[in-house]
Design a protein around this motif. Structure first.
Motif, PDB file in Angstrom:
ATOM      1  N   TRP A 114     -39.382  50.384  39.183  1.00  0.00           N
ATOM      2  CA  TRP A 114     -38.064  50.921  38.855  1.00  0.00           C
ATOM      3  C   TRP A 114     -37.947  51.032  37.341  1.00  0.00           C
ATOM      4  O   TRP A 114     -38.278  50.086  36.616  1.00  0.00           O
ATOM      5  N   ILE A 115     -37.492  52.164  36.848  1.00  0.00           N
ATOM      6  CA  ILE A 115     -37.185  52.309  35.420  1.00  0.00           C
ATOM      7  C   ILE A 115     -35.741  51.868  35.229  1.00  0.00           C
ATOM      8  O   ILE A 115     -34.806  52.546  35.667  1.00  0.00           O
ATOM      9  N   THR A 116     -35.568  50.711  34.602  1.00  0.00           N
ATOM     10  CA  THR A 116     -34.237  50.151  34.416  1.00  0.00           C
ATOM     11  C   THR A 116     -34.271  49.173  33.257  1.00  0.00           C
ATOM     12  O   THR A 116     -35.294  49.016  32.586  1.00  0.00           O
ATOM     13  N   GLY A 117     -33.129  48.507  33.014  1.00  0.00           N
ATOM     14  CA  GLY A 117     -33.035  47.614  31.872  1.00  0.00           C
ATOM     15  C   GLY A 117     -32.741  46.179  32.256  1.00  0.00           C
ATOM     16  O   GLY A 117     -32.626  45.852  33.442  1.00  0.00           O
ATOM     17  N   PRO A 118     -32.580  45.299  31.262  1.00  0.00           N
ATOM     18  CA  PRO A 118     -32.386  43.872  31.527  1.00  0.00           C
ATOM     19  C   PRO A 118     -31.153  43.554  32.357  1.00  0.00           C
ATOM     20  O   PRO A 118     -31.099  42.500  32.984  1.00  0.00           O
ATOM     21  N   TRP A 119     -30.147  44.447  32.343  1.00  0.00           N
ATOM     22  CA  TRP A 119     -28.942  44.197  33.133  1.00  0.00           C
ATOM     23  C   TRP A 119     -29.242  44.111  34.629  1.00  0.00           C
ATOM     24  O   TRP A 119     -28.451  43.554  35.387  1.00  0.00           O
ATOM     25  N   ALA A 120     -30.393  44.663  35.068  1.00  0.00           N
ATOM     26  CA  ALA A 120     -30.726  44.673  36.496  1.00  0.00           C
ATOM     27  C   ALA A 120     -31.471  43.422  36.940  1.00  0.00           C
ATOM     28  O   ALA A 120     -31.648  43.200  38.144  1.00  0.00           O
ATOM     29  N   TRP A 121     -31.899  42.593  36.018  1.00  0.00           N
ATOM     30  CA  TRP A 121     -32.731  41.443  36.373  1.00  0.00           C
ATOM     31  C   TRP A 121     -32.008  40.465  37.293  1.00  0.00           C
ATOM     32  O   TRP A 121     -32.578  39.969  38.264  1.00  0.00           O
ATOM     33  N   GLU A 122     -30.750  40.193  36.956  1.00  0.00           N
ATOM     34  CA  GLU A 122     -30.002  39.192  37.718  1.00  0.00           C
ATOM     35  C   GLU A 122     -29.888  39.588  39.189  1.00  0.00           C
ATOM     36  O   GLU A 122     -30.070  38.763  40.088  1.00  0.00           O
ATOM     37  N   GLY A 123     -29.626  40.869  39.463  1.00  0.00           N
ATOM     38  CA  GLY A 123     -29.493  41.331  40.840  1.00  0.00           C
ATOM     39  C   GLY A 123     -30.803  41.254  41.612  1.00  0.00           C
ATOM     40  O   GLY A 123     -30.819  40.896  42.800  1.00  0.00           O
ATOM     41  N   LEU A 124     -31.901  41.599  40.950  1.00  0.00           N
ATOM     42  CA  LEU A 124     -33.200  41.513  41.617  1.00  0.00           C
ATOM     43  C   LEU A 124     -33.556  40.076  41.947  1.00  0.00           C
ATOM     44  O   LEU A 124     -34.083  39.777  43.040  1.00  0.00           O
ATOM     45  N   SER A 138     -25.249  29.623  18.868  1.00  0.00           N
ATOM     46  CA  SER A 138     -24.162  30.395  19.469  1.00  0.00           C
ATOM     47  C   SER A 138     -24.714  31.455  20.408  1.00  0.00           C
ATOM     48  O   SER A 138     -24.216  31.641  21.529  1.00  0.00           O
ATOM     49  N   LEU A 139     -25.751  32.167  19.955  1.00  0.00           N
ATOM     50  CA  LEU A 139     -26.369  33.179  20.818  1.00  0.00           C
ATOM     51  C   LEU A 139     -26.958  32.545  22.071  1.00  0.00           C
ATOM     52  O   LEU A 139     -26.898  33.129  23.158  1.00  0.00           O
ATOM     53  N   HIS A 140     -27.503  31.345  21.934  1.00  0.00           N
ATOM     54  CA  HIS A 140     -28.059  30.645  23.101  1.00  0.00           C
ATOM     55  C   HIS A 140     -26.951  30.330  24.108  1.00  0.00           C
ATOM     56  O   HIS A 140     -27.158  30.446  25.324  1.00  0.00           O
ATOM     57  N   THR A 141     -25.780  29.930  23.621  1.00  0.00           N
ATOM     58  CA  THR A 141     -24.649  29.631  24.513  1.00  0.00           C
ATOM     59  C   THR A 141     -24.227  30.870  25.295  1.00  0.00           C
ATOM     60  O   THR A 141     -23.966  30.808  26.505  1.00  0.00           O
ATOM     61  N   ILE A 142     -24.150  32.002  24.601  1.00  0.00           N
ATOM     62  CA  ILE A 142     -23.782  33.253  25.280  1.00  0.00           C
ATOM     63  C   ILE A 142     -24.869  33.651  26.273  1.00  0.00           C
ATOM     64  O   ILE A 142     -24.579  34.045  27.409  1.00  0.00           O
ATOM     65  N   ASN A 143     -26.119  33.540  25.864  1.00  0.00           N
ATOM     66  CA  ASN A 143     -27.241  33.921  26.723  1.00  0.00           C
ATOM     67  C   ASN A 143     -27.313  33.061  27.978  1.00  0.00           C
ATOM     68  O   ASN A 143     -27.692  33.539  29.053  1.00  0.00           O
ATOM     69  N   ALA A 144     -26.939  31.777  27.864  1.00  0.00           N
ATOM     70  CA  ALA A 144     -26.959  30.884  29.023  1.00  0.00           C
ATOM     71  C   ALA A 144     -25.898  31.273  30.046  1.00  0.00           C
ATOM     72  O   ALA A 144     -26.056  31.013  31.251  1.00  0.00           O
ATOM     73  N   ASP A 145     -24.825  31.899  29.578  1.00  0.00           N
ATOM     74  CA  ASP A 145     -23.778  32.362  30.481  1.00  0.00           C
ATOM     75  C   ASP A 145     -24.212  33.652  31.175  1.00  0.00           C
ATOM     76  O   ASP A 145     -24.230  33.741  32.406  1.00  0.00           O
ATOM     77  N   LYS A 146     -24.575  34.659  30.398  1.00  0.00           N
ATOM     78  CA  LYS A 146     -25.102  35.920  30.917  1.00  0.00           C
ATOM     79  C   LYS A 146     -26.220  36.344  29.971  1.00  0.00           C
ATOM     80  O   LYS A 146     -25.998  36.411  28.762  1.00  0.00           O
ATOM     81  N   PRO A 147     -27.407  36.650  30.507  1.00  0.00           N
ATOM     82  CA  PRO A 147     -28.525  36.993  29.615  1.00  0.00           C
ATOM     83  C   PRO A 147     -28.175  38.141  28.671  1.00  0.00           C
ATOM     84  O   PRO A 147     -27.638  39.169  29.073  1.00  0.00           O
ATOM     85  N   LEU A 148     -28.496  37.935  27.403  1.00  0.00           N
ATOM     86  CA  LEU A 148     -28.287  38.979  26.399  1.00  0.00           C
ATOM     87  C   LEU A 148     -29.317  40.084  26.519  1.00  0.00           C
ATOM     88  O   LEU A 148     -29.145  41.170  25.986  1.00  0.00           O
ATOM     89  N   GLY A 149     -30.426  39.792  27.222  1.00  0.00           N
ATOM     90  CA  GLY A 149     -31.554  40.696  27.201  1.00  0.00           C
ATOM     91  C   GLY A 149     -32.449  40.276  26.056  1.00  0.00           C
ATOM     92  O   GLY A 149     -32.851  39.118  25.961  1.00  0.00           O
ATOM     93  N   VAL A 150     -32.698  41.167  25.133  1.00  0.00           N
ATOM     94  CA  VAL A 150     -33.529  40.843  23.984  1.00  0.00           C
ATOM     95  C   VAL A 150     -32.620  40.627  22.776  1.00  0.00           C
ATOM     96  O   VAL A 150     -31.917  41.538  22.362  1.00  0.00           O
ATOM     97  N   PRO A 151     -32.607  39.424  22.207  1.00  0.00           N
ATOM     98  CA  PRO A 151     -31.734  39.183  21.056  1.00  0.00           C
ATOM     99  C   PRO A 151     -32.193  39.975  19.843  1.00  0.00           C
ATOM    100  O   PRO A 151     -33.391  40.167  19.613  1.00  0.00           O
TER     101      PRO A 151
END
Length: 393
Positions: free
Chosen positions: A238-248, A302-315
């Protein structure tokens, strides 16, 4: 440049307000804001909304008093917001500038000025089901061979939203296509579009070849169809982005991420989207907003805290990236980002989305790609020459 209407009713005693879309890590962002308040005594309120961009634009059109001081959104609409006077240019400190990758700054640079602080970068890549694909193909031409191997099992090799310029553009750009020619100051020439470049035509022909072979259904695929087939094990890649990882992951798919394959021996070049924090022009807290962003929000913890809630993808932060380096998916996504180019952010992108979408629909329906793309390019050039005003997206 248009300016917000007079009548900003908020005062310096009001809290700093941060707006973000509901699909981002807003709970993590709230914890970051609370930590800042505890450290400085300055109150910060984080608010999240579905369709936050519509709410932001409505607030700005009304003068901004009901809107945020800091607005977090991808960079792709900044051209319109700059033109309307809604966001302010910023001058990042040297420590912040050196920590964030250049491609992220490129996204937020327009007219020789910087218009936001990058938080993360994203681009589409090749997501593959490890149970169906041992080694992802290095070229798009290999996809046909893989499909023949999978077809007896009722599985298609590849899918993506074929009528979308965003997802199909990497194949077109592999051959040299460009949206608008970029000037040295970071602005774009809307009269010089390359969406009908021979490389784009070859990509359209390849898409039709995939349909003829049954890799892509006749008429193309929608995003939801490609996603459903991937989750159901009926599509291997599938050609897609990091936003799709959680659903898969929730669907139990053991997936890997790889850079997009080459087409015609040349690397695919996806759009790079940059999520960033922008300072609202009419805010009474602009200096305070910069302090919160530069000295607190962009710190790795701070970025780690946000990423732990919902993945940022690539910081966008190099320091944060190295914290995530052990994640093979993040590493592969960064490779895709370095292969890509920042999505243009000039207001004329409205024309690109409109006319290339129409051309791709026609290509999906069987029209010769050269005809469809040349017609779309001619329409964009005509609008630019006429100096047509660009409607907000």
């Amino acid at each position: 440049m248009a300016l917000p209407r007079a009548g900003w009713a908020r005062t310096a005693s009001d809290p700093l307000r941060v707006w973000v879309n509901a699909d981002k890590g807003h709970e993590g962002l709230r914890r970051v804001a609370l930590a800042y308040t505890q450290r400085t005594g300055r109150p910060v309120v984080v608010e999240h909304f579905e369709q936050a961009v519509d709410r932001f634009e409505a607030a700005m059109r009304d003068g901004g008093a009901s809107g945020p001081d800091i607005w977090i959104w991808p960079h792709d609409r900044i051209g319109d917001w700059i033109q309307r006077g809604w966001i302010a240019p910023v001058r990042p400190g040297e420590a912040v500038r050196s920590d964030i990758v250049q491609v992220a700054w490129d996204g937020f640079t327009l007219g020789g000025q910087v218009w936001g602080y990058p938080l993360s970068v994203e681009a589409v890549a090749l997501v593959y089901n490890k149970a169906l694909v041992d080694r992802p193909p290095s070229s798009f031409e290999e996809v046909l061979t893989l499909h023949e191997k999978l077809k007896p099992k009722g599985i298609r090799a590849l899918g993506w939203e074929t009528g979308s310029p965003y997802f199909t553009w990497p194949l077109m750009a592999a051959g040299g296509a460009y949206v608008f020619q970029r000037r040295i100051d970071g602005s774009y020439d809307p009269r010089d579009t390359g969406i009908h470049h021979p490389g784009a035509v070859r990509a359209g022909q390849y898409l039709q070849q995939l349909m003829a072979a049954g890799v892509i259904p006749q008429g193309g695929l929608s995003y939801s169809e490609a996603e459903a087939d991937m989750r159901d094990g009926l599509q291997a890649m599938w050609i897609t982005g990091p936003w799709a990882w959680e659903g898969l992951a929730a669907a139990g798919i053991d997936f890997g991420v790889a850079p997009l394959p080459t087409l015609g021996g040349r690397p695919a070049r996806p759009f790079v989207g940059v999520l960033g924090a922008m300072v609202v022009q009419a805010s009474p807290h602009r200096a305070w907003a910069v302090d919160f962003i530069e000295n607190h929000l962009l710190r790795p913890e701070s970025l780690h805290t946000i990423n732990a809630d919902k993945p940022l993808g690539v910081p966008a932060s190099r320091r944060m990236f190295w914290r995530l380096y052990a994640d093979a998916r993040v590493r592969a996504s960064m490779e895709a980002i370095y292969a890509g180019r920042p999505m243009p952010s000039n207001p004329e992108m409205t024309w690109f989305w409109q006319h290339l979408s129409a051309a791709l629909r026609e290509i999906n329906a069987g029209r010769p790609p050269r005809e469809a793309l040349e017609a779309a390019a001619a329409q964009i050039r005509a609008l630019a020459v006429q100096g047509r005003p660009v409607a907000s997206r």
